[in-house]
Write an enzyme that holds these catalytic residues in place. Structure first.
Site, PDB file in Angstrom:
ATOM      1  CG  ASP A  40      -6.632  -8.245   1.434  1.00  0.00           C
ATOM      2  OD1 ASP A  40      -6.436  -9.474   1.463  1.00  0.00           O
ATOM      3  OD2 ASP A  40      -5.746  -7.409   1.667  1.00  0.00           O
TER       4      ASP A  40
ATOM      5  CB  THR B 262      10.241  -6.354  -3.313  1.00  0.00           C
ATOM      6  OG1 THR B 262       9.729  -5.488  -2.291  1.00  0.00           O
ATOM      7  CG2 THR B 262      11.719  -6.582  -3.055  1.00  0.00           C
TER       8      THR B 262
ATOM      9  N   GLY C 208       0.783  -1.231   0.000  1.00  0.00           N
ATOM     10  CA  GLY C 208       0.000   0.000   0.000  1.00  0.00           C
ATOM     11  C   GLY C 208       0.810   1.274   0.000  1.00  0.00           C
TER      12      GLY C 208
ATOM     13  CB  SER D 135       1.907  -1.286  -5.731  1.00  0.00           C
ATOM     14  OG  SER D 135       2.864  -2.209  -6.198  1.00  0.00           O
TER      15      SER D 135
ATOM     16  CB  ILE E 278      -1.260  -7.084  -7.502  1.00  0.00           C
ATOM     17  CG1 ILE E 278      -0.455  -8.385  -7.413  1.00  0.00           C
ATOM     18  CG2 ILE E 278      -2.675  -7.378  -7.976  1.00  0.00           C
ATOM     19  CD1 ILE E 278      -0.999  -9.380  -6.421  1.00  0.00           C
TER      20      ILE E 278
ATOM     21  CB  SER F 148      -2.276 -14.808   1.402  1.00  0.00           C
ATOM     22  OG  SER F 148      -1.438 -14.327   0.394  1.00  0.00           O
TER      23      SER F 148
END
Lengths: 503, 503
Positions: free
Chosen positions: A256, A203, A168, A199, A197, A264
């Site tokens: 979510d 990383t 986020g 964003s 996804i 997850s």
């Protein structure tokens, strides 16, 4: 029926199995029916598509099927219609608000992995969880089932450290710095990350600018056993595959539910064998977690779940109210991270966060005395040991360790937004920054993104640059500029927020 | 992008839109992404499939798309990626247990019809309704929205009568007799029926043995205005199309939330313009509704919903604890119904139910004084007026009015199950009978099914025939026999129900 495999050059995003109309009639198979194909020990479920692109006696498979099992052209397999999967009963049990047994959760997860449950059924499961929730016992069972229905890594170095940042916050390249610090201290940290996804850069997208991130589990094992760390894309691995299928559905519904989020994250850690896990919860406006209260409650859940999984979990609640560092977008972030590693210095929000988190990991793993982790982490960063470890990671993963920040190509179509008034920067809107960077082409266009010239609290004069948009094409740049003008993501005290015209 | 339509000979059960990998990359479209194609006023949403079966610049469409809009080969259309539909927000609102506004329900239904919401989202909606329910105001809004997003019929004869039987009872060919009785009395009854979904024969499957049931709305209007009745397959019409898409999902989850059941039934009636509706709720073990309490509660809901829709609804709770008449399966049932119409006599369970329901409709429509409906209905049946009307229906719909019961081909592969003991028949298991008839090939094999030789209460001696299985092929017959032996659907008092061996 028995038929000959024909591999079709079609990707459907699900498993599609094509049969000829004559076979469909004979075997009473209707479009979108669930069917099973099997050959020896390999089997998979998919949706029946009916058409003349396969001959009678042929069974066409979409390329998606090959990602699960290697079938070859001309191979003989059997195909049969499948009824309603048993696990649908358990999904309905959750709809009634009842608690699921371990074996029921295992059956659901197994059926998801086998593709016996398709998006329609997964959606019902996700919705039932969103509405009725899961208790900690169910979450633990789900986590283990998700991990055990995929590949598992067994690294012969102990202890295994890990870190995960809840998403986020744009510009969060922190873990690109944390991982080499921790490994440079002698600890083991096999870090898998996701791609963006929603964003502007995950990383994995950032690291991919510096080196290859698509590795097999065997390569990861070899590298981590040799140098103590990796920075790879988790999506290339078959870790907790049920999770990816559930996330696809959650994303389409923008849901979510907490139970699934916990499972997850922790299933991937469980599969990779992590023993000491630091969870970073960036908290603030526009982050995934907006309030301290929610962050603390989530932290307790992570710790409790870790206990049930035999993992030691600590949680760091960090400031997530504005972007981390000054860059957003894969190449821009890779450049900022590499500069920070090479010089040992960088933006305060990035360096302090990285050494803070790394310090906690050093203490958790016994590489630093309690209370001294951050000091040691800073030393490792400033003395260039983290950079040295990063060079090893880059090299082992197949990149060029001599890569310099100035080698990294940044989108050369740029546009700078300037302050329209004097004042202090009071807010930088995370969601707005992300949206503009994505509109500019991130994460697909690696060079696209945003460079901030100010952070919250900075004093600006009218005409000062606030941020620069980078894009790889004029058309993406234009779209990003339009959005930037509409969103005005950087707020300055005293700024007129909206003008209501007297029409 | 703009591209040339290429119609592909593929049926997927959903709307599939194929694009070339090069176009997919350029337009950033991923497999299974929601995309929109449009040309002028026609537009439709579908799932993107990516592959070389279309060239760059071509847009392939599966045949399913043509059932919505007529696109032609080579036609130029535009294609664009679609984001998350707005209506997903309202689905999530229902997940939170909140009441939906009329306009929110309308948006959801419109998006379902446009295929903007796919099975994944519909499943979330159905699940949310299953868990959190709908109140009567929401159900009424849903019913009207479902009807108004499809075709509507306007018949210039009043009043319009209608009847609907809730499912679950095998052998329920009652309405094949009710409809001609009601029309013979001068009332108007444009009856649409479904095909079997989980049963062995829907009314449409039964009537199709006697005449064509796949008609257009224009043909129905012409026929009903001429002879006062029709007996057609509703699935061939575009009545309340959102309902079919929701039912597909409900079926996969074996869910049937009451709010959706009510809306589903009444939307079709609303679309066809029905004003006086009789709902038949067969109640008993193995029927869809098992208890009188549930039947009464459902009846109140139908009446209340009718009021909100401006329809006058009456409900008949009928006995549904065993099959109606002696036959189960399309051809066997058509034969029994035709015999009953021709002779005016038939099995008590069939004749009494048919004239009872027809009588109520005659009273509702003013064709019989209160309390006299059943007597008049019996007279119409016994005097052959119903048969005469049935001949008109058969002829107008394109069949041969001279068809005789003995002309109807019945599956000639047969096997009879006999009583293993003396006693009284205490139960006939609806679900078992349906399962065996389906295993024998019904409803696809029209001649397949079951002929009962006994009903509940009959006295049997060891060796007496209980029922005969009919099939069109030996292989189906064999499978049905195996199932029949396992299920033993006819229970005889004094029968040994299970033997526990001393192993």
């Amino acid at each position: 029926m028995r038929g000959k495999i024909k591999i079709l050059d079609i990707e459907t995003g699900n498993l599609a199995i094509f049969i000829n109309p004559e076979d469909a009639e004979q075997w009473r198979i209707h479009p979108n029916d669930l069917v099973k194909i099997e050959s020896g020990k390999r089997y998979i479920y998919g949706s029946a598509f009916i058409g003349n692109i396969v001959e009678k006696g042929e069974i066409g498979i979409s390329k998606d099927v090959l990602s699960i099992h290697q079938f070859s052209n001309g191979e003989i397999v059997s195909l049969s219609p499948a009824g309603t999967p048993e696990s649908v009963k358990y999904i309905k049990k959750k709809m009634r608000g009842e608690k699921l047994k371990k074996v029921e959760i295992e059956t659901i997860v197994r059926d998801i992995v086998d593709r016996k449950l398709r998006n329609t059924e997964i959606s019902a499961f996700v919705s039932a969880i969103e509405i009725n929730g899961l208790d900690m016992e169910e979450i633990a069972a789900l986590t283990i089932a998700m991990a055990e229905t995929g590949d598992m890594l067994d690294i012969e170095r102990k202890p295994i450290m890990d870190i995960h940042s809840i998403g986020g916050v744009p510009g969060n390249k922190t873990n690109v710095i944390v991982v080499p610090i921790v490994a440079a201290a002698g600890l083991t940290i096999p870090k898998t990350s996701s791609r963006a996804i929603t964003s502007a850069a995950g990383t994995a997208d950032v690291v991919e600018v510096l080196t290859n991130v698509t590795l097999t589990l065997e390569e990861i094992k070899r590298i981590v056993e040799k140098i103590g760390a990796c920075l790879v894309w988790g999506g290339a691995l078959n870790l907790a595959p049920a999770d990816d299928l559930m996330i696809h559905v959650e994303r389409r519904l923008s849901l979510d539910p907490r139970g699934l989020m916990l499972a997850s994250i922790m299933a991937k850690k469980y599969a990779i064998g992590s023993q000491y896990i630091l969870i970073d919860i960036p908290t603030g406006k526009g982050a995934k977690v907006e309030s301290m209260e929610e962050a603390r409650s989530l932290a307790r859940d992570f710790i409790e779940l870790g206990k049930r999984l035999g993992q030691y979990v600590e949680v760091a609640i960090t400031y997530g109210g504005q972007p981390i560092g000054y860059t957003v977008g894969p190449a821009l972030e890779a450049k900022e991270a590499l500069e920070t590693l090479m010089t040992g210095r960088g933006p305060g929000s990035l360096v302090e966060k990285a050494i803070g988190l790394a310090g906690l990991l050093l203490e958790m793993g016994g590489a630093a005395p309690k209370g001294k982790g951050k000091i040691i982490a800073r030393e490792i960063l400033e003395k260039g040991k983290a950079y040295q470890k990063m060079r090893e990671i880059i090299e082992e993963q197949g990149g060029d360790p001599d890569i310099k920040p100035e080698d990294i190509p940044i989108g050369d179509k740029t546009y700078t937004i300037h302050a329209q008034t004097n004042g202090y920067v009071t807010a930088i809107d995370n969601r707005g920054i992300t949206a503009i960077a994505r509109e500019a082409g991130a994460p697909e266009d690696k060079g696209a993104g945003i460079r901030l010239h100010v952070k919250v609290g900075d004093k600006v004069k009218e005409g000062d640059p606030l941020f620069t948009i980078h894009a790889e094409s004029e058309s993406r740049l234009d779209k990003a500029i339009v959005l930037a003008r509409r969103l005005e993501p950087i707020k300055i005290e005293g700024m007129v927020l909206q003008v209501i015209e007297n029409l």
